[in-house]
Design an enzyme around this catalytic site. Structure first.
Site, PDB file in Angstrom:
ATOM      1  N   GLY A 267       0.972  -1.402   0.051  1.00  0.00           N
ATOM      2  CA  GLY A 267       0.011  -0.071   0.030  1.00  0.00           C
ATOM      3  C   GLY A 267       0.836   1.283   0.024  1.00  0.00           C
ATOM      4  O   GLY A 267       0.351   2.278  -0.620  1.00  0.00           O
TER       5      GLY A 267
ATOM      6  N   HIS B 259      -1.491  -7.952   2.459  1.00  0.00           N
ATOM      7  CA  HIS B 259      -1.583  -8.253   3.726  1.00  0.00           C
ATOM      8  C   HIS B 259      -2.609  -8.090   4.695  1.00  0.00           C
ATOM      9  O   HIS B 259      -2.825  -8.667   5.584  1.00  0.00           O
ATOM     10  CB  HIS B 259      -0.274  -7.963   4.533  1.00  0.00           C
ATOM     11  CG  HIS B 259       0.151  -6.812   4.897  1.00  0.00           C
ATOM     12  ND1 HIS B 259       0.005  -6.255   6.271  1.00  0.00           N
ATOM     13  CD2 HIS B 259       0.373  -5.764   4.220  1.00  0.00           C
ATOM     14  CE1 HIS B 259       0.226  -5.007   6.614  1.00  0.00           C
ATOM     15  NE2 HIS B 259       0.368  -4.618   5.123  1.00  0.00           N
TER      16      HIS B 259
ATOM     17  N   CYS C 259       1.112   1.510  12.538  1.00  0.00           N
ATOM     18  CA  CYS C 259       2.234   2.165  12.313  1.00  0.00           C
ATOM     19  C   CYS C 259       2.613   3.442  13.329  1.00  0.00           C
ATOM     20  O   CYS C 259       3.499   3.790  13.472  1.00  0.00           O
ATOM     21  CB  CYS C 259       2.005   2.942  10.875  1.00  0.00           C
ATOM     22  SG  CYS C 259       1.238   2.159   9.864  1.00  0.00           S
TER      23      CYS C 259
HETATM   24  C1  LIG Z   1      -5.087   2.640   4.982  1.00  0.00           C
HETATM   25  C2  LIG Z   1      -3.745   2.333   4.702  1.00  0.00           C
HETATM   26  N1  LIG Z   1      -2.801   2.419   3.641  1.00  0.00           N
HETATM   27  C3  LIG Z   1      -1.700   2.031   3.542  1.00  0.00           C
HETATM   28  C4  LIG Z   1      -1.345   1.332   4.269  1.00  0.00           C
HETATM   29  C5  LIG Z   1       0.258   0.571   3.969  1.00  0.00           C
HETATM   30  O1  LIG Z   1       0.138  -0.643   3.252  1.00  0.00           O
HETATM   31  P1  LIG Z   1       1.544  -1.590   3.644  1.00  0.00           P
HETATM   32  O2  LIG Z   1       1.717  -2.142   4.740  1.00  0.00           O
HETATM   33  O3  LIG Z   1       1.289  -2.757   2.507  1.00  0.00           O
HETATM   34  O4  LIG Z   1       2.754  -0.594   2.966  1.00  0.00           O
HETATM   35  C6  LIG Z   1      -1.789   0.653   5.461  1.00  0.00           C
HETATM   36  C7  LIG Z   1      -1.193  -0.324   6.423  1.00  0.00           C
HETATM   37  O5  LIG Z   1      -1.687  -0.187   7.490  1.00  0.00           O
HETATM   38  C8  LIG Z   1      -3.227   1.330   5.681  1.00  0.00           C
HETATM   39  O6  LIG Z   1      -4.126   0.642   6.683  1.00  0.00           O
END
Ligand SMILES: Cc1ncc(COP(=O)(O)O)c(C=O)c1O
Length: 395
Positions: free
Chosen positions: A71, A208, A331
């Site tokens: 993402g 994931h 995060c």
């Molecule tokens: C809304 C959203 N965008 C982006 C991401 C990032 O995705 P990735 O962990 O695959 O980089 C996340 C992951 O927590 C998310 O919840």
């Protein structure tokens, strides 16, 4: 002790059918998909089959899917790709500098990319949201200027779960000739999405969060949009994202999409039922509030705050009872500062500290929800007994 996993917004377990689908691509069909021999052909066929499943799930064409590492990369690719393409061509309208509209409640993958773009002279407007986390369409329309070339709004928020009026936002963007990107990482596989009906030009997704492996995702990019690549090299994926494709990961993402397509009709009502009974049960605890929108929220998301409680102490006590939860996003949960999303919905620091996110998944059962509802009130009372804030509010 039985363990209950209620942090499905952070990540999900890889479905065993996904693992099965991936395995041959590690050591049997291991060829480089760019190779011309039969090993290469097997790998590229696996990729093309996956592309089909992903495109089908979101109503896109196969050629509109670009594979990324997840993402975060998809968000970077979309925003930087459009912004730098515009800069390169020097084709922006107006004279105040190119303008991007996003919201204050985006995932860092969008927010930090926007901040980076600001350092390159782009003007970024971070729209506020209401107390339930919704973007107001009138506020959005008022923010549009002739310099605006891109709007990026998260589909369903990863912390508080609020869903945005994506189709209407897309329509507004298109009425003004502006591109529309949405970070749908939390929504794909849980919401019915059709990119063309919903006026979406670019959409980020990640495996994931939907029972696929980590480190693989995709960007839907409408066929007539050109992007400036972020990663340069051997010209893979039409020059948009160089680097040998992660074949097992891509196959896993494809299988996860295929399973989502099949299971959504039963997953959605089941998740909704568990979500709503969890919300009803938890709100019976005094001085407890639901964050986010009461109904227009991701089917698997619950997010609460408890007066006089410190979220991290609550997490630890829940973990001791085998329940895995979160205070917000994976995060930001290791950061000391309160979440930017909770701030944006108007919570003060103390209120934001009492947050608990419980996010459901396909494997959760009603019995697990009952167990949580059995143990949570006791944990809250114990913590409130030793909480100076609780004592002060009760004076
Ligand atoms: C809304 C959203 N965008 C982006 C991401 C990032 O995705 P990735 O962990 O695959 O980089 C996340 C992951 O927590 C998310 O919840």
């Amino acid at each position: 002790m039985k363990r209950i996993y209620l942090d499905n917004a952070a990540t999900t377990p890889v479905d065993h059918e996904v693992v099965e689908a991936m395995l041959p691509y590690f050591n049997t069909c291991f060829g480089n998909p760019a190779s011309l021999h039969s090993y290469g052909k097997e790998a590229s066929e696996g990729i093309e089959k996956a592309r089909e499943s992903i495109a089908y799930l979101i109503g896109a064409q196969e050629k509109e899917i670009i594979f990324t590492a997840g993402g975060t990369e998809s968000n970077n690719m979309a925003l930087k790709g459009v912004a730098f393409q515009l800069k390169k061509k020097g084709g922006y309208r107006g004279d105040k500098g190119p303008h991007i509209i996003t919201t204050m409640i985006e995932h860092p993958g969008v927010l930090e990319t926007c901040r980076y773009l600001e350092s390159y002279g782009f003007n970024v407007e971070y729209l506020p949201v209401d107390s339930r986390g919704k973007v107001n369409l009138e506020t959005l329309e008022n923010a549009i200027s002739k310099e605006t070339f891109l709007i990026s709004v998260i589909f369903g928020n990863n912390e508080i779960g609020t869903l945005q009026p994506i189709q209407k936002i897309g329509k507004l963007a298109h009425d003004y000739g502006i591109l529309f990107h949405t970070d749908a990482v939390q929504a794909v596989g849980k919401e019915n999405i059709n990119v063309h009906d919903m006026n979406i030009d670019m959409l980020s997704l990640s495996a994931h969060k939907m029972y696929g492996p980590k480190g693989i995702g995709a960007l839907f990019l409408r066929e007539d949009i050109s992007l400036e690549p972020v990663i340069h090299g051997g010209g893979h994926q039409r020059g948009l994202r160089s680097g040998t494709e992660n074949t097992p990961g891509i196959v896993g993402l494809g299988k996860a999409c295929e399973l989502a397509q099949k299971r959504m009709p039963s997953d959605i009502p089941q998740l909704k039922k568990m979500r709503d009974s969890l919300i009803r049960g938890v709100l019976e605890i005094e001085e407890t509030f639901l964050n986010g929108h009461p109904t227009q929220r991701l089917v698997n998301n619950t997010h609460f705050r408890f007066t006089g409680i410190e979220g991290e102490s609550l997490l630890i006590r829940l973990d001791c009872r085998g329940i895995a939860a979160s205070t917000g996003s994976a995060c930001s949960s290791k950061k000391e500062t309160p979440s930017h999303v909770l701030k944006a919905i108007g919570l003060n620091e103390l209120e934001a500290q009492g947050a608990l996110r419980l996010t459901l998944g396909r494997k959760n059962t009603s019995d697990e929800i009952h167990f949580v509802l059995d143990v949570l009130p006791g944990i809250i009372s114990e913590l409130r007994e030793i909480s100076p804030v609780w004592k002060m509010t009760k004076k």
